[in-house]
Write a protein that holds these residues in place. Sequence first.
Motif, PDB file in Angstrom:
ATOM      1  N   TRP A  80       0.823  -1.216   0.000  1.00 38.30           N
ATOM      2  CA  TRP A  80       0.000   0.000   0.000  1.00 38.30           C
ATOM      3  C   TRP A  80       0.853   1.261   0.000  1.00 38.30           C
ATOM      4  N   LYS A  81       2.146   1.104   0.226  1.00 37.04           N
ATOM      5  CA  LYS A  81       3.073   2.223   0.113  1.00 37.04           C
ATOM      6  C   LYS A  81       3.746   2.251  -1.260  1.00 37.04           C
ATOM      7  N   THR A  82       3.424   1.268  -2.113  1.00 38.52           N
ATOM      8  CA  THR A  82       4.041   1.146  -3.434  1.00 38.52           C
ATOM      9  C   THR A  82       3.036   1.358  -4.565  1.00 38.52           C
ATOM     10  N   PHE A  83       1.856   0.737  -4.472  1.00 36.85           N
ATOM     11  CA  PHE A  83       0.865   0.837  -5.551  1.00 36.85           C
ATOM     12  C   PHE A  83       0.004   2.083  -5.378  1.00 36.85           C
ATOM     13  N   LYS A  84      -0.190   2.791  -6.475  1.00 40.29           N
ATOM     14  CA  LYS A  84      -1.094   3.937  -6.471  1.00 40.29           C
ATOM     15  C   LYS A  84      -2.455   3.462  -6.923  1.00 40.29           C
ATOM     16  N   THR A  85      -3.463   3.589  -6.073  1.00 45.64           N
ATOM     17  CA  THR A  85      -4.776   3.010  -6.347  1.00 45.64           C
ATOM     18  C   THR A  85      -5.908   4.030  -6.417  1.00 45.64           C
ATOM     19  N   VAL A  86      -5.624   5.305  -6.131  1.00 44.41           N
ATOM     20  CA  VAL A  86      -6.674   6.329  -6.167  1.00 44.41           C
ATOM     21  C   VAL A  86      -6.137   7.581  -6.855  1.00 44.41           C
TER      22      VAL A  86
ATOM     23  N   MET B 201      -8.839   1.768  -7.839  1.00 41.42           N
ATOM     24  CA  MET B 201      -8.374   0.432  -8.190  1.00 41.42           C
ATOM     25  C   MET B 201      -8.392  -0.440  -6.941  1.00 41.42           C
ATOM     26  N   ILE B 202      -9.281  -1.413  -6.942  1.00 39.71           N
ATOM     27  CA  ILE B 202      -9.467  -2.282  -5.780  1.00 39.71           C
ATOM     28  C   ILE B 202      -8.629  -3.538  -5.966  1.00 39.71           C
TER      29      ILE B 202
ATOM     30  N   THR C 141      -6.779   2.185  -1.391  1.00 42.50           N
ATOM     31  CA  THR C 141      -7.993   1.372  -1.320  1.00 42.50           C
ATOM     32  C   THR C 141      -7.808   0.187  -0.375  1.00 42.50           C
ATOM     33  N   TYR C 142      -7.043   0.376   0.687  1.00 40.20           N
ATOM     34  CA  TYR C 142      -6.771  -0.724   1.612  1.00 40.20           C
ATOM     35  C   TYR C 142      -8.056  -1.385   2.108  1.00 40.20           C
ATOM     36  N   TYR C 143      -9.005  -0.582   2.581  1.00 40.83           N
ATOM     37  CA  TYR C 143     -10.220  -1.164   3.173  1.00 40.83           C
ATOM     38  C   TYR C 143     -11.198  -1.650   2.106  1.00 40.83           C
ATOM     39  N   LEU C 144     -11.215  -1.015   0.946  1.00 38.50           N
ATOM     40  CA  LEU C 144     -12.017  -1.550  -0.146  1.00 38.50           C
ATOM     41  C   LEU C 144     -11.477  -2.898  -0.608  1.00 38.50           C
TER      42      LEU C 144
END
Length: 707
Positions: free
Chosen positions: A372-378, A400-401, A580-583
């Motif tokens: 979650w510190k590497t992938f950009k999801t929002v 991005m979920i 999007t950790y919780y999603l």
Amino acid sequence: MNFKKKTMKINIFKKSTTVLCSALLALSITSCKDDFLDEELTNQYSTEYFETAQGLEDLTVSLYGNIRWHFGYEWAYGLTLYGTDEFTNANDLTNEMWNTYDNRLGPVGATPETGAANGNATSPAALWDQMYYGIASANTIIANAEVIEDEGIRNRCLAHAHFLRGYNYYRLAAQYGGVVLQLEPAEGVVRNFERATDEETWEQVISDFRDAYTYFEGEVYTYGKGVTWTKATAAHFLAKALLFRASERNDAWNAEYIQGDLTEAIDAATYAIDARGALTDDYRDLYANWTGVDSEAEQLDEILMAAPHNADASTSGRFGNRTYNYFTPQFSNFSGGWVRRGVWIGGMDFQRLRPTEYTYAVFDHVNDSRMWKTFKTVYGVNNVINTDVDVELGDPGIVMILNTKDDDTYNDFTFGANIQNPDWRDVEGRLPEWEEGMRQTPTSGSLTSNPGQFVPNSLVLYQNGQYVSPDFKSTPVSNFFAGINKTDDGSRFAEKGDAHRDVTMARLAETYLVRAECYARLQQYGNAMNDLNTVRARAAWKAGENRSYYIDGSVAFENNSLNTGSAAENYVNSNLNMNTYYLSNPDIEVTTAASDLSLTSFPDNLPDEDEAVLTALGISGSYERALHFILNERTREHLGEWQRWETLSRTGTLIQRARAFNPQATNITENKHELRPIPQSFIDGLLNEDGSNLSPDRRAEWQNPGY
């Protein structure tokens, strides 16, 4: 596998004129002061100048310019990341052949006339040519070092020269196997060469790193802040070279070296670890929390080697830092205009490198903070294109979920033919609650959900246990994926301007993994597990961390002179500091508790995500399990850090893992693609003693198997 090459001699013309000049013209020569990057550049020196004490000092400083080349263009990823288990093609096919291993990947190289998508495809000659430029400069320093009367300065110059020569031959050997060993300054147009065997080449690499290790004065920084090579740098690469010689690619001839090489590698790695101290506390600080030129992220003790860059255009040389282009999806295209690109977003959407299913699945999605510190999801909306829907500037525009295979939260969601505008109002998933003016911070911000919110663009990895991410696509392949943020740079002065951040080339976490692998090869699994747990302890969530928080190098835009007016608004609206950790983990309640990634048994009873990978590969036996776990850990720790192809080739796992996890590496072939083709342009330049061209049979003798 036997890739040992016979030594071949080609006798041709006597040497008459210097070739050093052409090598030096490729470098940025500077004066020797505290920070060579701040000095005036010149390439007006004569070769005689580099036979003087001051000239040799200046030439030594210039060696740092040679390593910038690795990150200046498409070869940065083509040579190092394509064709592996971690990344495959996205929608741009500039270097497609380096991933698919089709017949365009050959000694001649590909052009638009021979099937390349455009004129930017990487040639097999690129690395070969550039490394010998640096080697030529190192040879000049080594040959003339005695003119430097001050022993300390002389040793410093020799340390740097032996290090770069060893490093450049390391890169050549890792890609091509045995190569030409030119160890003295050349005189004239040299057309007679010997190709050394693999064994001879690795002996030279190791010898140079040993010499560099001897000459370096401990952790003494002499040529730049945060990027300088030291004794620990030489120790790290000495350990890597020894491990390479002891690895599977060299099984045909390395038996006599293995025990001694692994023992010496452990000693060298231990020096680097002890000299540099503990790992950086937060993985985020290594890459994501980059706030601008020469910021704290570039001064960390964990960094052993970096390609130096800054914002001074006069020092950029021929090749700037282009790496920010290659990891980001085509967000400005598939978003339908809701998210526009610009300098306020740290990466250009050149869509070169698409993570494979393996790359997402190898992480523990709940407990490993590195994911979650590497992938950009929002991405945030910075351009409202449809006022009929309830979306405002600064709302999530791309989500991005990254769910897991066993997640059934999104099974019933129908994306339909047009996936650009899915409506999440009918989904019982969770989207981050969004209120005007609210932003995530490292310790606060909304952690709850608002399942009724509309998001213009959304993606999941799995539905009904099937990997559906590639279905979000345009022609010919997917351009909708979660990119990684290790190169993002909000300090750029133009949308397509060069990045200004250093590129990390070696750091202490890898030293731990190198040592762990050496221990595993010696069946000292307890020692290996201790080193692995050191790396994994940093990767775990710490107590009090906000798992929804995200940052990347876009934050450098806050200190950018362009951060005014609409650009300032675009920065705030685009970068929402959330993931999007919780999603992606819908069964996890909001928490700030610490997580635990420690191994309690090794190589037995590995984490579920690793057991799944090993099962897919058909791996059994203690050593094989240990090796493949370490390869998995390298993905989690070093994803996108410019060395995956080399690592898999070294360990004899390239064919196996590419076939298992890279669906586009369809033409990869045993006893061929573990090595790169020798450039045909070089072979064609060789002449017989009478000045005639080599026969086809003699040219074929120079080429690697299968090409």
